[in-house]
Design an enzyme around this catalytic site. Structure first.
Site, PDB file in Angstrom:
ATOM      1  CB  THR A  15       6.444  29.814  24.819  1.00 41.71           C
ATOM      2  OG1 THR A  15       6.815  30.783  23.933  1.00 41.71           O
ATOM      3  CG2 THR A  15       5.613  28.988  24.314  1.00 41.71           C
TER       4      THR A  15
ATOM      5  CG  ASP B  46      18.136  24.126  20.301  1.00 42.29           C
ATOM      6  OD1 ASP B  46      17.072  24.108  20.822  1.00 42.29           O
ATOM      7  OD2 ASP B  46      18.876  25.332  19.970  1.00 42.29           O
TER       8      ASP B  46
ATOM      9  CE  LYS C 106       5.701  28.599  12.189  1.00 46.50           C
ATOM     10  NZ  LYS C 106       6.406  27.337  12.780  1.00 46.50           N
TER      11      LYS C 106
ATOM     12  CE1 TYR D 186       6.115  32.017  12.785  1.00 46.36           C
ATOM     13  CE2 TYR D 186       4.055  33.231  13.230  1.00 46.36           C
ATOM     14  CZ  TYR D 186       4.818  32.171  13.597  1.00 46.36           C
ATOM     15  OH  TYR D 186       4.875  31.356  14.641  1.00 46.36           O
TER      16      TYR D 186
HETATM   17  N1  LIG Z   1       5.455  30.950  21.288  1.00 45.83           N
HETATM   18  C1  LIG Z   1       4.533  31.015  20.599  1.00 45.83           C
HETATM   19  O1  LIG Z   1       3.644  31.926  21.092  1.00 45.83           O
HETATM   20  C2  LIG Z   1       4.169  30.393  19.285  1.00 45.83           C
HETATM   21  C3  LIG Z   1       2.978  30.495  18.489  1.00 45.83           C
HETATM   22  C4  LIG Z   1       2.850  29.901  17.495  1.00 45.83           C
HETATM   23  C5  LIG Z   1       3.706  28.931  16.731  1.00 45.83           C
HETATM   24  N2  LIG Z   1       5.014  28.804  17.474  1.00 45.83           N
HETATM   25  C6  LIG Z   1       5.834  28.044  17.074  1.00 45.83           C
HETATM   26  O2  LIG Z   1       6.381  27.110  18.128  1.00 45.83           O
HETATM   27  C7  LIG Z   1       7.618  26.746  17.645  1.00 45.83           C
HETATM   28  C8  LIG Z   1       8.571  26.803  18.879  1.00 45.83           C
HETATM   29  O3  LIG Z   1       8.239  28.156  19.144  1.00 45.83           O
HETATM   30  P1  LIG Z   1       9.001  28.414  20.715  1.00 45.83           P
HETATM   31  O4  LIG Z   1       8.750  29.816  20.826  1.00 45.83           O
HETATM   32  O5  LIG Z   1       8.610  27.427  21.715  1.00 45.83           O
HETATM   33  O6  LIG Z   1      10.590  28.255  20.303  1.00 45.83           O
HETATM   34  P2  LIG Z   1      11.731  28.845  20.707  1.00 45.83           P
HETATM   35  O7  LIG Z   1      12.144  30.097  20.079  1.00 45.83           O
HETATM   36  O8  LIG Z   1      12.119  28.800  22.387  1.00 45.83           O
HETATM   37  O9  LIG Z   1      12.845  27.938  20.201  1.00 45.83           O
HETATM   38  C9  LIG Z   1      13.289  26.611  20.436  1.00 45.83           C
HETATM   39  C10 LIG Z   1      14.654  26.309  20.352  1.00 45.83           C
HETATM   40  O10 LIG Z   1      14.653  26.330  18.831  1.00 45.83           O
HETATM   41  C11 LIG Z   1      16.265  26.704  18.555  1.00 45.83           C
HETATM   42  N3  LIG Z   1      16.595  27.027  17.378  1.00 45.83           N
HETATM   43  C12 LIG Z   1      16.371  28.284  16.690  1.00 45.83           C
HETATM   44  N4  LIG Z   1      16.917  28.194  15.533  1.00 45.83           N
HETATM   45  C13 LIG Z   1      17.350  26.871  15.319  1.00 45.83           C
HETATM   46  C14 LIG Z   1      18.112  26.166  13.973  1.00 45.83           C
HETATM   47  N5  LIG Z   1      18.191  26.805  12.954  1.00 45.83           N
HETATM   48  N6  LIG Z   1      18.301  24.978  13.978  1.00 45.83           N
HETATM   49  C15 LIG Z   1      18.131  24.485  15.469  1.00 45.83           C
HETATM   50  N7  LIG Z   1      17.624  24.933  16.383  1.00 45.83           N
HETATM   51  C16 LIG Z   1      17.215  26.163  16.358  1.00 45.83           C
HETATM   52  C17 LIG Z   1      16.648  27.478  19.775  1.00 45.83           C
HETATM   53  O11 LIG Z   1      17.852  27.644  20.066  1.00 45.83           O
HETATM   54  C18 LIG Z   1      15.804  27.087  20.949  1.00 45.83           C
HETATM   55  O12 LIG Z   1      16.248  26.387  21.749  1.00 45.83           O
HETATM   56  C19 LIG Z   1       8.048  27.361  16.491  1.00 45.83           C
HETATM   57  O13 LIG Z   1       7.796  26.772  15.092  1.00 45.83           O
HETATM   58  C20 LIG Z   1       7.162  28.642  16.363  1.00 45.83           C
HETATM   59  O14 LIG Z   1       6.765  29.516  15.187  1.00 45.83           O
HETATM   60  C21 LIG Z   1       4.981  29.478  18.718  1.00 45.83           C
END
Ligand SMILES: NC(=O)c1ccc[n+]([C@@H]2O[C@H](COP(=O)([O-])OP(=O)(O)OC[C@H]3O[C@@H](n4cnc5c(N)ncnc54)[C@H](O)[C@@H]3O)[C@@H](O)[C@H]2O)c1
Length: 267
Positions: free
Chosen positions: A198, A42, A167, A163
């Site tokens: 989330t 992270d 994706k 995005y």
């Molecule tokens: N939450 C949603 O509704 C949703 C929907 C569709 C897809 N996603 C995808 O799920 C994935 C995770 O989303 P989330 O909302 O659970 O995560 P989040 O935004 O909570 O991030 C997870 C972790 O990633 C870390 N991070 C950010 N940039 C980073 C980098 N450059 N290098 C290393 N670590 C880094 C952050 O510090 C954080 O602890 C993403 O790819 C997102 O596009 C999420």
């Protein structure tokens, strides 16, 4: 079922942007519960440490490594550190990513570039440095975390040009990786995630697109889903677990959609 004993999982974005369960955090904890040793990366080391503490409290094994997945040398160093600690990598979860709304006219070139790097380059770098390890082993499973934005190009009335593009690119990257390694014992698949609840919702989306009203944003997100409510990070984690487990041994180069019916309702 889904026994990961003896396996090592390299999970990017293993922390969470706020309290509760992000997709990477829940995935790291679930893979550890199934017996995997987790190497959690992270950019925010203290967020990943929260995940590590949960895993250790449950009796599992997790090491945390500070890494910006956008920087090649940092990803290379992280892979070397994982190999030094655990000696192998069986599972790669490319989870780092996130959205910024906008169309080509309103979006700045800088936001476009950042989005492509955040959602696509991070996974490219994960594959670039982990694949040689898996190729040497003759085995491995990769799960890429994409979004229904990569299949549809208008989410809840908004355009997410970068995005969606990144994706969709991630889905293509996953298929290309799968076929390039199909004879090498390595599988690559994509989890296509819908509208989830989330910590991101309260930490960022409420200000970015919710006008500061979390309850209204949550109600709007729930209303757009055939099942009537958002999924959560455990729904994503369970899909990842299946895709990286030996039970999915004949599945590669494809997608598992986790969206409560959104894609079926509006193909
Ligand atoms: N939450 C949603 O509704 C949703 C929907 C569709 C897809 N996603 C995808 O799920 C994935 C995770 O989303 P989330 O909302 O659970 O995560 P989040 O935004 O909570 O991030 C997870 C972790 O990633 C870390 N991070 C950010 N940039 C980073 C980098 N450059 N290098 C290393 N670590 C880094 C952050 O510090 C954080 O602890 C993403 O790819 C997102 O596009 C999420």
């Amino acid at each position: 079922m889904h026994d990961l004993s003896g396996k090592v999982a390299f999970v990017t974005g293993a922390g969470s942007v706020g309290p509760g369960w992000g997709n990477g955090k829940a995935t790291a904890v679930l893979l550890a519960r199934q017996g995997a040793k987790v190497f959690g990366l992270d950019i925010n080391e203290s967020a990943a440490c929260v995940t590590r503490d949960i895993i250790e409290k449950e009796g599992g094994t997790c090491l945390v490594h500070h890494c910006n997945m956008l920087v090649a040398d940092e990803v290379k160093n992280a892979v070397e550190a994982c190999m030094k600690a655990f000696g192998r990598i069986d599972i790669l979860v490319n989870n780092v990513g996130g959205s910024a709304p906008g169309d080509p006219v309103t979006m700045s070139e800088e936001v476009w570039d950042n989005q492509i790097d955040f959602n696509l380059k991070t996974a490219f770098l994960g594959c670039k440095y982990v694949l040689p390890v898996m190729q040497q082993q003759g085995s491995g499973a990769i799960a890429n975390i994409a979004s229904i934005a990569g299949l549809r190009h208008h989410i809840a009335g908004r355009t997410y040009v970068a995005y969606s593009s990144s994706k969709a690119g991630l889905i293509a990257l996953s298929k290309a990786v799968a076929l390039a390694n199909v004879k090498k014992g390595i599988r690559s698949n994509t989890i296509v995630v819908g509208t989830m609840h989330t910590p991101l919702v309260e930490a960022r989306l409420v200000n970015q697109i919710g006008g500061g009203d979390a309850a209204a944003l949550i109600a709007k997100r729930n209303a757009g889903i055939p099942m009537g409510k958002m999924g959560d990070a455990w729904d994503v984690a369970n899909a990842v677990l299946f895709m990286v487990s030996d039970e999915a041994r004949y599945i590669t180069g494809t997608e598992l959609i986790v969206d409560g019916g959104i894609s079926a309702a509006r193909p």
